[in-house]
Scaffold this motif. Structure first.
Motif, PDB file in Angstrom:
ATOM      1  N   SER A  88      31.700  43.062  31.194  1.00  0.00           N
ATOM      2  CA  SER A  88      32.207  42.486  32.439  1.00  0.00           C
ATOM      3  C   SER A  88      32.479  43.592  33.442  1.00  0.00           C
ATOM      4  O   SER A  88      32.730  44.745  33.072  1.00  0.00           O
ATOM      5  N   GLU A  89      32.449  43.205  34.720  1.00  0.00           N
ATOM      6  CA  GLU A  89      32.641  44.171  35.799  1.00  0.00           C
ATOM      7  C   GLU A  89      33.471  43.525  36.901  1.00  0.00           C
ATOM      8  O   GLU A  89      33.188  42.393  37.330  1.00  0.00           O
ATOM      9  N   LEU A  90      34.490  44.238  37.343  1.00  0.00           N
ATOM     10  CA  LEU A  90      35.274  43.789  38.488  1.00  0.00           C
ATOM     11  C   LEU A  90      34.492  44.159  39.736  1.00  0.00           C
ATOM     12  O   LEU A  90      34.610  45.262  40.264  1.00  0.00           O
ATOM     13  N   LEU A  91      33.668  43.241  40.176  1.00  0.00           N
ATOM     14  CA  LEU A  91      32.794  43.503  41.325  1.00  0.00           C
ATOM     15  C   LEU A  91      33.603  43.733  42.586  1.00  0.00           C
ATOM     16  O   LEU A  91      33.224  44.550  43.442  1.00  0.00           O
ATOM     17  N   GLN A  92      34.729  43.001  42.715  1.00  0.00           N
ATOM     18  CA  GLN A  92      35.583  43.151  43.879  1.00  0.00           C
ATOM     19  C   GLN A  92      37.045  43.033  43.465  1.00  0.00           C
ATOM     20  O   GLN A  92      37.490  41.967  43.030  1.00  0.00           O
ATOM     21  N   PRO A  93      37.827  44.117  43.565  1.00  0.00           N
ATOM     22  CA  PRO A  93      39.270  43.999  43.346  1.00  0.00           C
ATOM     23  C   PRO A  93      39.875  43.076  44.395  1.00  0.00           C
ATOM     24  O   PRO A  93      39.285  42.828  45.451  1.00  0.00           O
ATOM     25  N   ALA A 147      36.196  39.018  30.271  1.00  0.00           N
ATOM     26  CA  ALA A 147      36.004  38.775  31.702  1.00  0.00           C
ATOM     27  C   ALA A 147      37.135  37.933  32.275  1.00  0.00           C
ATOM     28  O   ALA A 147      37.639  38.197  33.371  1.00  0.00           O
ATOM     29  N   LEU A 148      37.555  36.917  31.521  1.00  0.00           N
ATOM     30  CA  LEU A 148      38.658  36.076  31.979  1.00  0.00           C
ATOM     31  C   LEU A 148      39.942  36.893  32.078  1.00  0.00           C
ATOM     32  O   LEU A 148      40.703  36.768  33.049  1.00  0.00           O
ATOM     33  N   ALA A 149      40.176  37.746  31.088  1.00  0.00           N
ATOM     34  CA  ALA A 149      41.363  38.598  31.132  1.00  0.00           C
ATOM     35  C   ALA A 149      41.319  39.546  32.320  1.00  0.00           C
ATOM     36  O   ALA A 149      42.350  39.795  32.976  1.00  0.00           O
ATOM     37  N   GLN A 150      40.135  40.049  32.630  1.00  0.00           N
ATOM     38  CA  GLN A 150      39.993  40.939  33.779  1.00  0.00           C
ATOM     39  C   GLN A 150      40.262  40.185  35.082  1.00  0.00           C
ATOM     40  O   GLN A 150      40.867  40.718  36.015  1.00  0.00           O
ATOM     41  N   GLY A 151      39.819  38.930  35.133  1.00  0.00           N
ATOM     42  CA  GLY A 151      40.076  38.126  36.312  1.00  0.00           C
ATOM     43  C   GLY A 151      41.561  37.877  36.532  1.00  0.00           C
ATOM     44  O   GLY A 151      42.069  37.956  37.659  1.00  0.00           O
ATOM     45  N   VAL A 152      42.266  37.558  35.457  1.00  0.00           N
ATOM     46  CA  VAL A 152      43.710  37.340  35.555  1.00  0.00           C
ATOM     47  C   VAL A 152      44.413  38.628  35.973  1.00  0.00           C
ATOM     48  O   VAL A 152      45.316  38.622  36.818  1.00  0.00           O
ATOM     49  N   LEU A 153      43.996  39.748  35.389  1.00  0.00           N
ATOM     50  CA  LEU A 153      44.603  41.029  35.721  1.00  0.00           C
ATOM     51  C   LEU A 153      44.418  41.371  37.195  1.00  0.00           C
ATOM     52  O   LEU A 153      45.295  41.996  37.810  1.00  0.00           O
ATOM     53  N   ALA A 154      43.305  40.951  37.762  1.00  0.00           N
ATOM     54  CA  ALA A 154      43.047  41.230  39.177  1.00  0.00           C
ATOM     55  C   ALA A 154      44.091  40.592  40.083  1.00  0.00           C
ATOM     56  O   ALA A 154      44.306  41.039  41.215  1.00  0.00           O
ATOM     57  N   LEU A 155      44.764  39.551  39.599  1.00  0.00           N
ATOM     58  CA  LEU A 155      45.776  38.870  40.404  1.00  0.00           C
ATOM     59  C   LEU A 155      47.139  39.537  40.334  1.00  0.00           C
ATOM     60  O   LEU A 155      48.092  39.088  40.969  1.00  0.00           O
ATOM     61  N   ALA A 156      47.243  40.622  39.571  1.00  0.00           N
ATOM     62  CA  ALA A 156      48.529  41.304  39.442  1.00  0.00           C
ATOM     63  C   ALA A 156      49.026  41.813  40.788  1.00  0.00           C
ATOM     64  O   ALA A 156      50.244  41.936  41.013  1.00  0.00           O
TER      65      ALA A 156
END
Length: 477
Positions: A147-152, A181-190
């Protein structure tokens, strides 16, 4: 007239008595079964039921009811009772200026998304980016084997043009690995700003073995005010997996046969997120001695204090939205013994303060009189409980069908149809419409299951449609 009002009308209650409707409802154990018989006894019987055991509550931005299916329970054994908690966000709240949003898209770019499927998904995501207000925040995760965080997370107005170009350049490759990927998405909302409505939108056309981890991520984030919705694309994803993630995340689950319908799902998510007025809704109920929780539908339930209390996580609501929780309880009371169930419900208003309201105590009394128990039933609560029990069974039937056990799937559907038909038969057409519609859906699904192999295109689509409809019914009437 609503079905709830209709069931409480005296004329209808006496009509029910004359009709002597008997339902052997799976999970609706409302009288003691014979020794060794695991099938529940009748929910709707011939006695005239006049019980009403309910209380209303309200607070800033929301209101609701708490009700029990009984006023009395048969003493000398254990009897199942249902509790129904309904929370509704005030519709008038929609007139308020909406809070800014923080949204994360978690998009499958695995090899199976190659071609038109990925192109449609990219167009849909781009349209969502264009529809966001400049002060809304957006993050984007693409995933396959990795997975990749394409946009913080950043304001849409600042990154829109660049992110659209990067989304349009996405290519498909690799396998499917959802949980990281789902965990990364949630983390992005920190880093989401205070007062923002936060939502993760997961889209996938495949399956993997990380369901337990994905559910845990969605459940934990829901506890922190983040809603997770999931969309299954095509016919090869695991609807049990994606549906469970949406339930744990207190969001929506949908199935689309191709990615062209992804745009409509994303637009729905945007509308609901923009209209969200209530966040972090939860309730805590005190269960007295002799009453225990069997299971809950429509909310995550966490036993506390050794089972003497239960905490329910309902999630977020948009203006005019309703959340329904059905609790199946087991009560064992001596004759004339009374027990009270009470509690408190809490929520936060988006852009406002926390609110709470007491849930007034409702009493159950043990009785040796079967007639008194029958007369104390609340048929409105039982009707809602029956609908939810049937939905749980239908999801189980769809899973059995997908596993190739067509016979078991048919037996489960037959059982639900028998119960729904008997309940709907005693009501005039207008009041019976919700249960009758559910029955018709099950008949259509049964026909599809009989006419198509589980591995066929038609069979896969039928199972996914069934799960989509019934997951929605678990938490919203």
């Amino acid at each position: 007239m609503s079905i709830r009002t209709w069931f409480r009308a005296p004329r209808v209650r006496h009509g029910l008595a004359a009709s002597a409707v008997v339902l052997a409802a799976g999970g609706l154990v409302l009288a003691r079964a014979a020794a060794g018989d695991q099938r529940p006894a009748s929910a709707f019987t011939g006695a005239a039921s006049s019980g009403s055991n309910s209380a209303a509550f309200s607070g800033p931005g929301a209101h609701g009811t708490f009700a029990l299916s009984h006023t009395k329970v048969q003493s000398g054994g254990e009897q199942r009772v249902f509790a129904e908690l309904i929370l509704e966000a005030d519709a008038v709240e929609q007139a308020r200026e909406r809070a800014p949003l923080s949204i994360v898209i978690v998009l499958d770019t695995s090899g199976s998304m190659a071609g038109e499927k990925l192109e449609q998904a990219k167009r849909s995501a781009v349209q969502l980016l264009r529809d966001l207000r400049d002060d809304d925040e957006i993050a984007f995760v693409r995933y396959s084997s990795d997975s990749e965080l394409l946009q913080p997370l950043a304001s849409a107005g600042r990154v829109r043009a660049d992110l659209i170009a990067r989304v349009q350049a996405l290519e498909s490759s690799g396998g499917t690995n959802i949980a990281p990927a789902l965990a990364q998405g949630v983390l992005a909302l920190a880093d989401a700003g205070k007062g923002r409505v936060r939502r993760v939108i997961l889209a996938s056309d495949g399956l993997d073995g990380t369901r337990a981890r994905s559910e845990e991520v969605a459940r934990d984030s829901a506890g922190r005010g983040i809603t997770t919705s999931s969309l299954g694309i095509g016919l090869d994803f695991d609807e049990a997996y994606m549906g469970a993630v949406a339930q744990a995340g207190r969001g929506n689950f949908a199935f689309v046969k191709d990615a062209s319908a992804l745009a409509a799902f994303l637009q729905r998510e945007l509308r609901e997120t923009a209209a969200t007025t209530i966040e972090g809704a939860s309730a805590r109920l005190k269960l007295p001695a002799g009453v225990r929780l069997v299971r809950a539908s429509g909310a995550d339930a966490r036993p506390l204090a050794g089972g003497a209390e239960v905490e329910l996580a309902l999630g977020s609501l948009f203006a005019g939205d309703e959340r329904r929780v059905i609790l199946e309880l087991a009560a064992s009371l001596d004759s004339e013994a009374s027990r009270t169930i009470e509690g408190q419900i809490r929520w936060s208003r988006v852009g406002g303060d926390a609110a709470q309201a007491p849930i007034a105590g409702l009493t159950l009394t043990g009785s040796t009189s079967a007639e008194a128990v029958e007369a104390g039933k609340d048929l409105a609560v039982l009707a809602d409980a029956l609908s939810v029990v049937a939905s749980r069974r239908q999801i189980e039937a769809a899973d059995a069908y997908q596993q190739g056990d067509v016979g078991r799937a048919q037996r489960l559907i037959d059982e639900s149809m028998s119960e729904l038909s008997a309940a709907a038969a005693v009501a005039p057409s207008a009041a019976a419409a919700p249960l009758q519609k559910q029955l018709m859906d099950y008949k259509a699904t049964q026909k599809e299951f009989l006419s198509a192999l589980p591995s066929s295109t038609a069979g896969k689509a039928a199972a996914k449609r069934a799960v989509e409809k019934d997951i929605s019914n678990l938490s919203r009437r």
